[in-house]
Design an enzyme around this catalytic site. Structure first.
Site, mmCIF file in Angstrom:
data_model
loop_
_atom_site.group_PDB
_atom_site.id
_atom_site.type_symbol
_atom_site.label_atom_id
_atom_site.label_comp_id
_atom_site.label_asym_id
_atom_site.label_seq_id
_atom_site.Cartn_x
_atom_site.Cartn_y
_atom_site.Cartn_z
ATOM 1 N N LYS A 49 0.846 -1.204 0.000
ATOM 2 C CA LYS A 49 0.000 0.000 0.000
ATOM 3 C C LYS A 49 0.878 1.248 0.000
ATOM 4 C CE LYS A 49 -3.651 -2.461 2.461
ATOM 5 N NZ LYS A 49 -4.205 -2.831 3.763
ATOM 6 N N GLN A 93 -4.088 -1.496 10.129
ATOM 7 C CA GLN A 93 -3.976 -2.769 9.416
ATOM 8 C C GLN A 93 -4.539 -3.925 10.252
ATOM 9 O OE1 GLN A 93 -2.970 -3.403 6.143
ATOM 10 N NE2 GLN A 93 -3.678 -5.466 6.619
ATOM 11 N N ASP A 116 -10.609 3.124 5.013
ATOM 12 C CA ASP A 116 -10.896 1.687 4.892
ATOM 13 C C ASP A 116 -12.402 1.429 4.988
ATOM 14 O OD1 ASP A 116 -9.316 -0.426 4.252
ATOM 15 O OD2 ASP A 116 -8.535 -0.776 6.273
#
Ligand code: NAD
Length: 291
Positions: A49, A93, A116
């Site tokens: 990412k 994450q 997200d």
């Protein structure tokens, strides 16, 4: 082409974002990655990412913590990133170590920086069909694939196997919305579903988000159906240097001759997730800088 090239679609999105980011005067969009521990998959995902962000011209910040970090320390870091006006997007994450409460960390993120899309407010916005929210990246990536490949969901019977917030449930909600790239008739199957095959054989579009290698076999698919395989599973393979290969939730060899279109694994839905994260980050920047 029968196989859908998610890698190419993701690469097109990255190119488009690179162009739009280049035209921004002043500080570029910025995303902060919060990673806890050294889980190899998480390290590799964040590295990927980070690399894509740099390629686009999005500034990445890595906040890495020891596995033993407390919830308080994690919360304090998220609070600091929320308060920092130079940070537009925050990603925690997953998975976090088991002593930490993951959903509470997601809900700690300022919803306007929740790129997200896991914050309860953004999940609610999907339910309310509010386009100002952030949609979680994998389901948003499937919608984007359909859009760019000319696959209409309108009036189709979409069968989704899997009901997780990250994929199945959110995709089902998007597909049933009243709007463009939606208007499907949706059936959601899960681990307690009876007669799975009878249901999947009715699907015009079959989405598999199960996490079980090659569980969807050819006899579960209607002739000419579109098959979207979200699964990413490692299975042992001595012929590979790493000792494993990646397979989806669909048995590709059996499904490919039956389906009219199919996403392969790897190279189908997977690359779209990172591309959509970057798209959400640029959107966050734009929303935060609206005059
Ligand atoms: P999850 O474990 O949270 O959910 C799995 C779902 O499958 C559950 O809702 C469960 O009810 C259902 N299920 C399990 N066994 C079943 C069975 N026998 N019959 C019918 N339904 C069954 O997993 P997830 O996070 O939704 O991920 C699913 C898969 O997608 C995994 O392989 C994961 O690695 C992959 N994934 C890929 C991406 C990507 O970027 N492409 C992103 C997220 C997840």
């Amino acid at each position: 082409m029968k196989a859908i090239d998610g890698k190419k679609i993701a690469s097109d999105i990255v190119d488009e974002l690179t162009v739009s980011t280049a035209s921004i005067q002043g500080p570029k969009p910025c995303i902060a990655f919060v990673r806890v521990g050294e889980d190899p998959a998480s390290v590799s995902y964040v590295r990927g990412k980070n690399r894509t962000a740099e390629k686009i011209g999005i500034t990445p910040i890595l906040c890495a913590f020891e596995n033993s970090i407390s919830q308080e320390t994690l919360n304090a870091k998220i609070d600091a990133l929320n308060a920092d006006p130079s940070v537009n997007g925050i990603l925690v994450q997953s998975p976090l170590p088991s002593h930490l409460d993951e959903q509470s960390a997601f809900n700690r993120i300022d919803p306007t920086k929740d790129v997200d899309g896991f914050h309860v407010v953004n999940a609610g916005r999907v339910v309310q069909e509010d386009a100002n929210g952030f949609v979680s990246c994998t389901p948003a990536g499937i919608i984007e694939i359909c859009q760019r490949e000319g696959i209409s969901l309108e009036g189709k019977h979409v069968v989704v196997i899997g009901r997780s917030l990250i994929v199945g449930k959110t995709f089902a909600l998007l597909a049933m919305q009243n709007g463009p790239q939606a208007n499907a008739t949706v059936t959601v199957c899960h681990s307690r579903t009876r007669n799975l095959k009878e249901i999947t054989r009715q699907a015009d579009i079959l989405v598999a988000a199960i996490g079980r290698p090659e569980m969807v076999t050819g006899d579960m698919i209607k002739d000419g159906a579109i098959v979207i395989d979200v699964g990413i599973n490692r299975v042992g393979d001595a012929s590979k240097k790493k000792g494993y290969k990646l397979v989806g939730d669909v048995n590709f060899a059996e499904a490919e001759p039956i389906a009219s279109r199919i996403t392969p694994v790897p190279g189908g839905v997977g690359p779209m997730t990172v591309a959509m994260l970057m798209k959400n980050t640029v959107k966050a920047y734009e929303l935060q800088n609206q005059k």
